[in-house]
Design an enzyme around this catalytic site. Structure first.
Site, PDB file in Angstrom:
ATOM      1  N   LYS A 126       0.822  -1.217   0.000  1.00 49.18           N
ATOM      2  CA  LYS A 126       0.000   0.000   0.000  1.00 49.18           C
ATOM      3  C   LYS A 126       0.855   1.266   0.000  1.00 49.18           C
ATOM      4  O   LYS A 126       0.413   2.331   0.436  1.00 49.18           O
ATOM      5  CB  LYS A 126      -0.967   0.023   1.187  1.00 49.18           C
ATOM      6  CG  LYS A 126      -1.865  -1.195   1.299  1.00 49.18           C
ATOM      7  CD  LYS A 126      -2.584  -1.503   0.008  1.00 49.18           C
ATOM      8  CE  LYS A 126      -3.549  -0.410  -0.419  1.00 49.18           C
ATOM      9  NZ  LYS A 126      -4.238  -0.724  -1.697  1.00 49.18           N
ATOM     10  N   THR A 129       3.679   0.484  -4.906  1.00 45.63           N
ATOM     11  CA  THR A 129       4.578  -0.394  -5.662  1.00 45.63           C
ATOM     12  C   THR A 129       4.037  -0.726  -7.047  1.00 45.63           C
ATOM     13  O   THR A 129       4.788  -0.772  -8.022  1.00 45.63           O
ATOM     14  CB  THR A 129       4.830  -1.699  -4.892  1.00 45.63           C
ATOM     15  OG1 THR A 129       3.568  -2.338  -4.613  1.00 45.63           O
ATOM     16  CG2 THR A 129       5.543  -1.414  -3.575  1.00 45.63           C
ATOM     17  N   ARG A 207       5.652   5.372   2.388  1.00 47.87           N
ATOM     18  CA  ARG A 207       4.524   6.299   2.510  1.00 47.87           C
ATOM     19  C   ARG A 207       4.290   6.585   3.984  1.00 47.87           C
ATOM     20  O   ARG A 207       4.658   5.770   4.841  1.00 47.87           O
ATOM     21  CB  ARG A 207       3.303   5.618   1.879  1.00 47.87           C
ATOM     22  CG  ARG A 207       2.028   6.418   1.813  1.00 47.87           C
ATOM     23  CD  ARG A 207       0.944   5.534   1.218  1.00 47.87           C
ATOM     24  NE  ARG A 207      -0.329   6.221   1.030  1.00 47.87           N
ATOM     25  CZ  ARG A 207      -1.441   5.610   0.642  1.00 47.87           C
ATOM     26  NH1 ARG A 207      -1.421   4.302   0.395  1.00 47.87           N
ATOM     27  NH2 ARG A 207      -2.555   6.291   0.494  1.00 47.87           N
ATOM     28  N   ARG A 334      -8.630   4.016  -3.812  1.00 45.46           N
ATOM     29  CA  ARG A 334      -9.869   3.745  -3.093  1.00 45.46           C
ATOM     30  C   ARG A 334     -10.050   4.749  -1.948  1.00 45.46           C
ATOM     31  O   ARG A 334      -9.093   5.117  -1.273  1.00 45.46           O
ATOM     32  CB  ARG A 334      -9.836   2.319  -2.544  1.00 45.46           C
ATOM     33  CG  ARG A 334     -11.082   1.904  -1.816  1.00 45.46           C
ATOM     34  CD  ARG A 334     -10.886   0.595  -1.080  1.00 45.46           C
ATOM     35  NE  ARG A 334     -10.792  -0.541  -1.964  1.00 45.46           N
ATOM     36  CZ  ARG A 334      -9.724  -1.303  -2.092  1.00 45.46           C
ATOM     37  NH1 ARG A 334      -8.624  -1.015  -1.413  1.00 45.46           N
ATOM     38  NH2 ARG A 334      -9.709  -2.343  -2.895  1.00 45.46           N
ATOM     39  N   HIS A 336     -10.588   6.048   1.596  1.00 45.27           N
ATOM     40  CA  HIS A 336     -10.246   5.429   2.881  1.00 45.27           C
ATOM     41  C   HIS A 336     -11.413   5.487   3.872  1.00 45.27           C
ATOM     42  O   HIS A 336     -12.275   6.363   3.793  1.00 45.27           O
ATOM     43  CB  HIS A 336      -9.030   6.127   3.503  1.00 45.27           C
ATOM     44  CG  HIS A 336      -7.756   5.857   2.768  1.00 45.27           C
ATOM     45  ND1 HIS A 336      -6.560   6.469   3.097  1.00 45.27           N
ATOM     46  CD2 HIS A 336      -7.470   5.038   1.722  1.00 45.27           C
ATOM     47  CE1 HIS A 336      -5.611   6.048   2.283  1.00 45.27           C
ATOM     48  NE2 HIS A 336      -6.141   5.172   1.440  1.00 45.27           N
TER      49      HIS A 336
END
Length: 369
Positions: A126, A129, A207, A334, A336
């Site tokens: 997440k 990558t 991240r 998407r 969150h």
């Protein structure tokens, strides 16, 4: 001997024949003598004989030594000579070159070889990558495995030849890549990759660990609707601010802890860190640095990207051969799950010292606040 006897019998009667008849008789007798000397010659091949002329009797072979080296039928030779006579001199020269060089069979026209990867995107889940892999594989000197192989964490017992078989064919000048984000947090992986090749280049997409944990939870929730709340999983005791470090979504974000394991086997200069945040706001800039790290010419530039406002993520502009632009799948970008603001601040306090240590280790401040 048979030819001599036949001539001696016919000569006494030759004065009775006209001149034309004598010529025809001489030619006929000459042909009969030739056939007796060279019974398998190529002048009059047997009808339906598929054997190439260069594989016949020794007498015929001696005649063919003065001809071309390739095996051709008389009909093919006559046809080729007629076609050649119609060509200009320079065209005949080019034609002879192409005719003398046999073409390889179609089954052997496979370009390149399957090689073990020169570079691996090892993490993090997440973090971005998939985006990095899709963006960098636009480069003509990069070929990548399409799916996550999980060789070094789940399939290591299958052996390197099995792993090699999953790779695409590449030319000598091309780089072979794969990506499996779970490698970064798997204890055995650095040693195993080092055993394969100590020259392997490693890419880690990092991240903000709080945002990453929420994204991780959101993805899991989409597959498991009855999952406990984010706060229940993230904290052992939220009122005291005690974070559950055993939960994988939290543990992945402890980048400094995992990096220490990698630095036992690889120098820091062999590991490149991509900012997941900048990958969204400046994909061309991040890809420029990735190309530099891999020793590639900067071919992937800002002309390849556009920002998709619906997904909130950069997409690849459509190639000329395609009818639509290339965006990542529905799971990327998407929305969150909404998390309580106090819980987010508690997690930021928890990660802060770990982030500072990570900044010091890599020599770069990612500004995750």
């Amino acid at each position: 001997m048979a030819c001599v006897l036949l001539l001696s019998r016919l000569l006494p009667f030759s004065h009775r024949l006209r001149g034309t008849s004598v010529c025809l008789l001489s030619l006929f007798l000459s042909y009969l003598c030739y056939c007796a000397l060279f019974p398998d010659s190529t002048v009059m091949p047997k009808s339906g004989d598929p054997t190439p002329s260069c594989e016949r009797a020794d007498g015929a072979k001696r005649l063919l030594q003065r001809s071309v080296s390739s095996c051709v039928s008389p009909l093919d030779a006559r046809t080729s000579s007629v076609e050649a006579s119609r060509l200009k001199p320079d065209q005949r020269a080019r034609s002879s070159v192409h005719t003398d060089t046999p073409s390889p069979p179609m089954s052997n026209l496979k370009f390149g070889n399957k090689k073990l990867p020169n570079a691996i995107i090892v993490g993090v889940k997440k973090g971005g990558t998939r985006a990095v892999l899709e963006f960098i594989r636009i480069h003509p000197d990069v070929r990548a495995a399409g799916t996550e192989t999980h060789f070094f964490d789940r399939n290591y017992d299958r052996g390197l030849e099995w792993y090699r078989g999953l790779m695409p064919r590449t030319l000598e000048s091309q780089i072979t890549m794969e990506k499996t984000p779970s490698y970064f947090v798997t204890k055995e992986t650095p040693h195993r990759i080092s055993a394969m090749s100590q020259d392997t280049k490693l890419i880690v997409v990092v991240r903000d660990p709080v945002t990453r944990a929420i994204s991780d939870y959101t993805q899991t929730l989409s597959k498991t609707p009855d999952l406990p709340s984010f706060q229940e999983l993230a904290f052992r005791n939220q009122s005291l601010g005690i974070v559950d470090m055993s939960w994988n979504a939290i543990r992945i974000g402890l980048y400094a802890l995992h990096l220490e394991n990698w630095l036992r086997y690889f120098p820091l200069a062999q590991i490149h860190f991509v900012s997941g945040e900048r990958l969204i706001t400046d994909p061309a800039g991040e890809l420029a640095r990735v190309q530099d790290f891999l020793g590639l010419k900067r071919i992937v530039t800002d002309k390849h990207f556009y920002f998709n406002r619906t997904k909130g993520f950069p997409c690849l502009k459509k190639p000329e051969s395609s009818g639509s632009p290339r965006c990542l799948g529905k799971s990327k970008g998407r929305t969150h799950v909404q998390i309580d603001r106090d819980a987010i601040e508690q997690l930021r306090d928890f990660y802060r010292p770990h982030n500072v240590k990570f900044y010091e280790m890599v020599g770069h401040d990612f500004k995750w606040e």
